[in-house]
Design a protein around this motif. Structure first.
Motif, mmCIF file in Angstrom:
data_model
loop_
_atom_site.group_PDB
_atom_site.id
_atom_site.type_symbol
_atom_site.label_atom_id
_atom_site.label_comp_id
_atom_site.label_asym_id
_atom_site.label_seq_id
_atom_site.Cartn_x
_atom_site.Cartn_y
_atom_site.Cartn_z
ATOM 1 N N VAL A 21 -39.306 -24.267 -12.238
ATOM 2 C CA VAL A 21 -38.801 -25.138 -11.162
ATOM 3 C C VAL A 21 -37.836 -24.365 -10.272
ATOM 4 N N VAL A 22 -36.947 -23.602 -10.904
ATOM 5 C CA VAL A 22 -35.880 -22.921 -10.165
ATOM 6 C C VAL A 22 -36.436 -21.868 -9.212
ATOM 7 N N GLU A 23 -37.411 -21.076 -9.672
ATOM 8 C CA GLU A 23 -37.888 -19.969 -8.851
ATOM 9 C C GLU A 23 -38.531 -20.430 -7.541
ATOM 10 N N PRO A 24 -39.505 -21.361 -7.550
ATOM 11 C CA PRO A 24 -40.055 -21.820 -6.265
ATOM 12 C C PRO A 24 -39.030 -22.573 -5.420
ATOM 13 N N LEU A 25 -38.075 -23.241 -6.091
ATOM 14 C CA LEU A 25 -37.042 -23.959 -5.346
ATOM 15 C C LEU A 25 -36.165 -22.981 -4.563
ATOM 16 N N LEU A 26 -35.755 -21.886 -5.216
ATOM 17 C CA LEU A 26 -34.939 -20.869 -4.546
ATOM 18 C C LEU A 26 -35.725 -20.189 -3.430
ATOM 19 N N GLU A 27 -36.989 -19.882 -3.689
ATOM 20 C CA GLU A 27 -37.814 -19.258 -2.656
ATOM 21 C C GLU A 27 -37.971 -20.191 -1.459
ATOM 22 N N GLY A 28 -38.068 -21.489 -1.737
ATOM 23 C CA GLY A 28 -38.138 -22.463 -0.651
ATOM 24 C C GLY A 28 -36.852 -22.493 0.163
ATOM 25 N N LEU A 29 -35.703 -22.405 -0.527
ATOM 26 C CA LEU A 29 -34.412 -22.393 0.170
ATOM 27 C C LEU A 29 -34.268 -21.138 1.032
ATOM 28 N N PHE A 30 -34.668 -19.980 0.489
ATOM 29 C CA PHE A 30 -34.623 -18.754 1.278
ATOM 30 C C PHE A 30 -35.572 -18.849 2.476
ATOM 31 N N SER A 31 -36.689 -19.536 2.286
ATOM 32 C CA SER A 31 -37.628 -19.729 3.400
ATOM 33 C C SER A 31 -36.976 -20.532 4.520
ATOM 34 N N VAL A 32 -36.251 -21.583 4.151
ATOM 35 C CA VAL A 32 -35.563 -22.411 5.154
ATOM 36 C C VAL A 32 -34.517 -21.583 5.896
ATOM 37 N N LEU A 33 -33.758 -20.776 5.156
ATOM 38 C CA LEU A 33 -32.763 -19.907 5.798
ATOM 39 C C LEU A 33 -33.430 -18.914 6.746
ATOM 40 N N ALA A 34 -34.545 -18.339 6.302
ATOM 41 C CA ALA A 34 -35.265 -17.385 7.145
ATOM 42 C C ALA A 34 -35.803 -18.066 8.399
ATOM 43 N N ILE A 35 -36.319 -19.275 8.260
ATOM 44 C CA ILE A 35 -36.831 -20.027 9.412
ATOM 45 C C ILE A 35 -35.717 -20.263 10.427
ATOM 46 N N ALA A 36 -34.571 -20.737 9.933
ATOM 47 C CA ALA A 36 -33.451 -21.041 10.827
ATOM 48 C C ALA A 36 -32.938 -19.779 11.519
ATOM 49 N N LEU A 37 -32.741 -18.708 10.750
ATOM 50 C CA LEU A 37 -32.164 -17.489 11.307
ATOM 51 C C LEU A 37 -33.117 -16.802 12.271
ATOM 52 N N LEU A 38 -34.386 -16.689 11.900
ATOM 53 C CA LEU A 38 -35.358 -16.027 12.768
ATOM 54 C C LEU A 38 -35.550 -16.796 14.070
ATOM 55 N N THR A 39 -35.579 -18.116 13.979
ATOM 56 C CA THR A 39 -35.749 -18.931 15.188
ATOM 57 C C THR A 39 -34.536 -18.806 16.096
ATOM 58 N N TRP A 40 -33.350 -18.885 15.503
ATOM 59 C CA TRP A 40 -32.127 -18.773 16.303
ATOM 60 C C TRP A 40 -32.024 -17.412 16.969
ATOM 61 N N MET A 41 -32.315 -16.362 16.197
ATOM 62 C CA MET A 41 -32.216 -15.019 16.755
ATOM 63 C C MET A 41 -33.268 -14.784 17.831
ATOM 64 N N LEU A 42 -34.449 -15.363 17.654
ATOM 65 C CA LEU A 42 -35.504 -15.209 18.663
ATOM 66 C C LEU A 42 -35.061 -15.802 19.994
ATOM 67 N N VAL A 43 -34.531 -17.010 19.935
ATOM 68 C CA VAL A 43 -34.099 -17.679 21.165
ATOM 69 C C VAL A 43 -32.860 -17.004 21.738
ATOM 70 N N TRP A 44 -31.882 -16.682 20.864
ATOM 71 C CA TRP A 44 -30.627 -16.082 21.330
ATOM 72 C C TRP A 44 -30.859 -14.716 21.947
ATOM 73 N N MET A 45 -31.657 -13.873 21.278
ATOM 74 C CA MET A 45 -31.901 -12.530 21.799
ATOM 75 C C MET A 45 -32.671 -12.573 23.109
ATOM 76 N N THR A 46 -33.568 -13.550 23.238
ATOM 77 C CA THR A 46 -34.307 -13.678 24.496
ATOM 78 C C THR A 46 -33.361 -14.023 25.633
ATOM 79 N N GLN A 47 -32.398 -14.906 25.361
ATOM 80 C CA GLN A 47 -31.423 -15.282 26.384
ATOM 81 C C GLN A 47 -30.497 -14.124 26.728
ATOM 82 N N GLN A 48 -30.130 -13.321 25.714
ATOM 83 C CA GLN A 48 -29.149 -12.258 25.913
ATOM 84 C C GLN A 48 -29.760 -10.927 26.349
#
Length: 313
Positions: free
Chosen positions: A78-105
């Protein structure tokens, strides 16, 4: 070995690596122009330490996931896929933010970097200022790739090999730009990479939801008190997932996700041969929301469509 798993990390590290290479090239060219070429060594030191720090963070996160997953024999599945899912959410948020921010900057990148270098040169500890500037730039881009690779732990070491290839390709592009003086339409490069990155991250949304579903479904089977978490089991009789609702399609016989060309679609776009309603809605919702932000961030045209800098000897 599934080599297609290397493709998404190759694309992400290539894009992030080129961003870091642009910062490094701008700093090297500026230092040469103002007669401070002796500080180039500190630039390369920042690059090396930044890459090493990113790798150490990646190893640490991987060890954390595996350690927590094996800490409990009962709840490890249970723990392993749950942690991988959490890291996926962090990666989604960070990559999306950086994509938009870097494009603006991006249109202000050169002036901002040169301004930061100029301020560092005015201090007595100028060499450390240059080192920290480069180290942070490389680490920032590397951390995004590290989160993405950690989210793909179930695919083995292949994503890490894709990341190494992406960094190498970014280094080649940086050399072509700043040492060989080759003209590259960097604006079109980032435009194309941005669209591809959006699709890859949207696929990660599907993967993350699948990981959460796996974790909660396993928990419900291990502990009867947790059966209520799988609320779709009681509402749908035909092939519901734990938290993902009824099945939208099952194309495992027509286009299996573990065979060509389905394996490429899975690597790049998160294709799965068993898709559920919640995944389908989240995928489209992410593309619409993040896509609109990205294309809006393109906004005005940068100062120059082609980025050309003096050679750095």
């Amino acid at each position: 070995m599934n080599w297609s798993a290397a493709l998404p990390t190759f694309v992400i590290t290539l894009r992030e690596g080129v961003e870091a290479a642009l910062v490094v090239g701008i700093v090297l060219a500026y230092l040469k122009r103002v007669g401070r070429s002796q500080l180039h060594l500190w630039v390369w030191a920042g690059v090396g330490v930044g890459i090493a720090t990113s790798a150490m963070v990646g190893v640490g996160l991987s060890q954390l996931v595996q350690g927590l997953g094996s800490a409990s024999q009962q709840y490890g599945p249970v723990v392993e896929p749950l942690l991988e899912g959490l890291f996926s959410v962090l990666a989604i948020a960070l990559l999306t933010w950086m994509l938009v921010w870097m494009t603006q900057q991006s249109r202000f990148l050169k002036s901002q970097v040169e301004g930061a270098v100029g301020k560092s040169l005015q201090r007595q500890t100028r060499q450390w200022g240059i080192f920290i500037l480069i180290w942070v730039a490389v680490l920032r881009e590397g951390f995004e790739a590290v989160l993405f690779i950690t989210a793909k732990l179930q695919e083995g070491v292949v994503p890490a090999l894709g990341a190494i290839a992406g960094v190498s390709a970014a280094a080649v592009i940086g050399i072509a730009l700043f040492r060989l003086g080759i003209r590259i339409d960097i604006r079109q490069f980032f435009y194309g990479m941005g669209i591809l990155l959006l699709l890859i991250v949207a696929g990660l949304v599907v993967t993350a939801l699948g990981l959460f579903d796996t974790a909660l479904s396993t928990l419900a089977h291990l502990d009867r008190k947790s059966e209520a978490l799988c609320f779709f089991y009681e509402r749908f009789s035909k092939q519901p997932a734990c938290i993902l609702g009824p099945m939208v399609w099952n194309t495992s016989k027509i286009l299996p996700a573990d065979r060509f060309p389905g394996i490429l679609f899975s690597a790049f776009f998160g294709y799965t041969d068993t898709l559920y309603v919640v995944q389908f809605i989240a995928y489209l919702g992410f593309l619409l929301a993040a896509g609109s932000l990205y294309f809006r961030s393109l906004g005005k045209r940068p100062e120059s469509g082609r980025l050309v800098h003096p050679r750095v000897e």
